[in-house]
Design an enzyme around this catalytic site. Structure first.
Site, PDB file in Angstrom:
ATOM      1  N   GLU A   1       0.839  -1.183  -0.064  1.00  0.00           N
ATOM      2  CA  GLU A   1       0.174   0.122  -0.149  1.00  0.00           C
ATOM      3  C   GLU A   1       0.690   1.041   0.060  1.00  0.00           C
ATOM      4  O   GLU A   1       1.728   1.472   0.777  1.00  0.00           O
ATOM      5  CB  GLU A   1      -0.826   0.261   1.140  1.00  0.00           C
ATOM      6  CG  GLU A   1      -1.772   1.228   1.378  1.00  0.00           C
ATOM      7  CD  GLU A   1      -2.691   1.180   2.594  1.00  0.00           C
ATOM      8  OE1 GLU A   1      -3.749   1.281   2.523  1.00  0.00           O
ATOM      9  OE2 GLU A   1      -2.115   0.753   3.621  1.00  0.00           O
TER      10      GLU A   1
ATOM     11  N   CYS B   1       7.373   8.490  -6.130  1.00  0.00           N
ATOM     12  CA  CYS B   1       7.777   7.154  -6.152  1.00  0.00           C
ATOM     13  C   CYS B   1       7.047   6.788  -7.254  1.00  0.00           C
ATOM     14  O   CYS B   1       6.594   7.326  -8.280  1.00  0.00           O
ATOM     15  CB  CYS B   1       7.138   6.339  -4.802  1.00  0.00           C
ATOM     16  SG  CYS B   1       5.430   6.586  -4.851  1.00  0.00           S
TER      17      CYS B   1
ATOM     18  N   GLN C   1       3.212   1.523 -10.967  1.00  0.00           N
ATOM     19  CA  GLN C   1       3.332  -0.082 -10.944  1.00  0.00           C
ATOM     20  C   GLN C   1       2.022  -0.754 -10.724  1.00  0.00           C
ATOM     21  O   GLN C   1       1.763  -1.600 -11.312  1.00  0.00           O
ATOM     22  CB  GLN C   1       4.326  -0.308  -9.663  1.00  0.00           C
ATOM     23  CG  GLN C   1       5.733   0.079 -10.026  1.00  0.00           C
ATOM     24  CD  GLN C   1       6.852  -0.314  -9.201  1.00  0.00           C
ATOM     25  OE1 GLN C   1       6.336  -0.383  -7.918  1.00  0.00           O
ATOM     26  NE2 GLN C   1       7.779  -1.095  -9.317  1.00  0.00           N
TER      27      GLN C   1
ATOM     28  N   GLY D   1       4.759   2.447   3.289  1.00  0.00           N
ATOM     29  CA  GLY D   1       6.063   3.118   3.575  1.00  0.00           C
ATOM     30  C   GLY D   1       7.092   1.880   3.916  1.00  0.00           C
ATOM     31  O   GLY D   1       7.772   2.188   4.831  1.00  0.00           O
TER      32      GLY D   1
ATOM     33  N   ASP E   1      13.725  -1.623   5.610  1.00  0.00           N
ATOM     34  CA  ASP E   1      12.585  -2.003   5.151  1.00  0.00           C
ATOM     35  C   ASP E   1      12.004  -3.070   6.281  1.00  0.00           C
ATOM     36  O   ASP E   1      12.691  -4.225   6.463  1.00  0.00           O
ATOM     37  CB  ASP E   1      13.148  -2.979   3.632  1.00  0.00           C
ATOM     38  CG  ASP E   1      11.767  -3.328   3.023  1.00  0.00           C
ATOM     39  OD1 ASP E   1      10.713  -3.692   3.593  1.00  0.00           O
ATOM     40  OD2 ASP E   1      11.908  -3.641   1.859  1.00  0.00           O
TER      41      ASP E   1
ATOM     42  N   ARG F   1       9.217  -4.696   5.927  1.00  0.00           N
ATOM     43  CA  ARG F   1       7.971  -5.641   5.419  1.00  0.00           C
ATOM     44  C   ARG F   1       8.413  -7.109   5.606  1.00  0.00           C
ATOM     45  O   ARG F   1       9.304  -7.709   5.364  1.00  0.00           O
ATOM     46  CB  ARG F   1       7.762  -5.416   3.902  1.00  0.00           C
ATOM     47  CG  ARG F   1       7.322  -3.987   3.721  1.00  0.00           C
ATOM     48  CD  ARG F   1       7.217  -3.577   2.085  1.00  0.00           C
ATOM     49  NE  ARG F   1       8.477  -3.558   1.601  1.00  0.00           N
ATOM     50  CZ  ARG F   1       8.785  -3.142   0.364  1.00  0.00           C
ATOM     51  NH1 ARG F   1       7.639  -3.164  -0.489  1.00  0.00           N
ATOM     52  NH2 ARG F   1       9.892  -2.984  -0.142  1.00  0.00           N
TER      53      ARG F   1
END
Length: 225
Positions: free
Chosen positions: A77, A89, A94, A116, A149, A151
């Protein structure tokens, strides 16, 4: 054969890498329309028991039946890019590209609530302010005491298992996505790069991703020397 429209949950309890079982909660057909006029019908799927407790959504696109490995994108997201069209970005372009490419062959876009790179919207905007002072995107996260990062794709692997997908082609420039999925027991047959969407405002950002985290972005700025 994988079925893009009529995917059902696996009947056994075996899941990749011993993942906790997630199950389909709701599936609903939604017509989608983008700002440039492109339109497509998708099935949106929600889930029970995802590991991180977030409201991630699978967007199933394409032919009802197809005889090839499904094309899958893990799209994290980005409110600023996906909704407001931010040029800082490449997320919005994309997303738009991924929906059309997946719809053409059949597959799934997992829309993951990891704004983010997993640090959240407010922290991302704080990082933008630091980038305006000269830091790159990773340096800004570090200056805020946050991971470069954050994630984790465990929930994505659960979603794929719940949809009966054990092998896929991954639409991504990010090698970490493929690496995490493989470690979670998902067979990534091929990693298919997205397009390169540059603006005067995001070239440094894209350059940093290619240089620091080996994103497959063949930017002219990287190959000119």
């Amino acid at each position: 054969m994988h079925n893009a429209r009529n995917i059902t949950a696996p009947t056994d309890s075996s899941h990749p890498a011993g993942l906790p079982t997630a199950t389909v909660r709701t599936r609903v057909t939604v017509p989608l329309r983008f700002g440039d006029g492109y339109a497509v019908t998708a099935d949106l799927v929600t889930f029970h028991s995802l590991a991180d407790g977030q409201e991630h959504v699978a967007v199933i696109l394409g032919p009802s039946d197809f005889d090839r490995t499904p094309l899958v994108r893990l799209h994290c997201e980005c409110l600023t890019g996906d909704v407001f069209g931010s040029a800082r970005c490449d997320c919005g372009p994309q997303l738009r590209e991924a929906v059309e490419r997946i719809a053409a062959t059949g597959g799934v876009l997992l829309y993951l609530r990891q704004e983010g790179r997993g640090i959240g919207l407010y922290n991302k905007l704080d990082a933008y302010a630091l980038q305006d002072q000269g830091l790159d995107t990773y340096e800004a996260n570090a200056a805020l005491g946050l991971p470069e990062d954050a994630r984790d794709y465990t929930a994505a692997a659960q979603m794929l298992a719940a949809l009966g997908i054990s092998e896929l082609d991954l639409l991504s420039n990010n090698p970490d996505k493929a690496g995490q999925l493989r470690r979670l027991g998902v067979a990534v047959r091929d990693r298919v790069p997205t397009g390169v969407f540059t603006t005067p405002h995001n070239v440094r950002y894209l350059h940093t991703k290619a240089a620091r985290t080996q994103h497959t972005l063949p930017l002219r700025e990287l190959t000119a020397d």
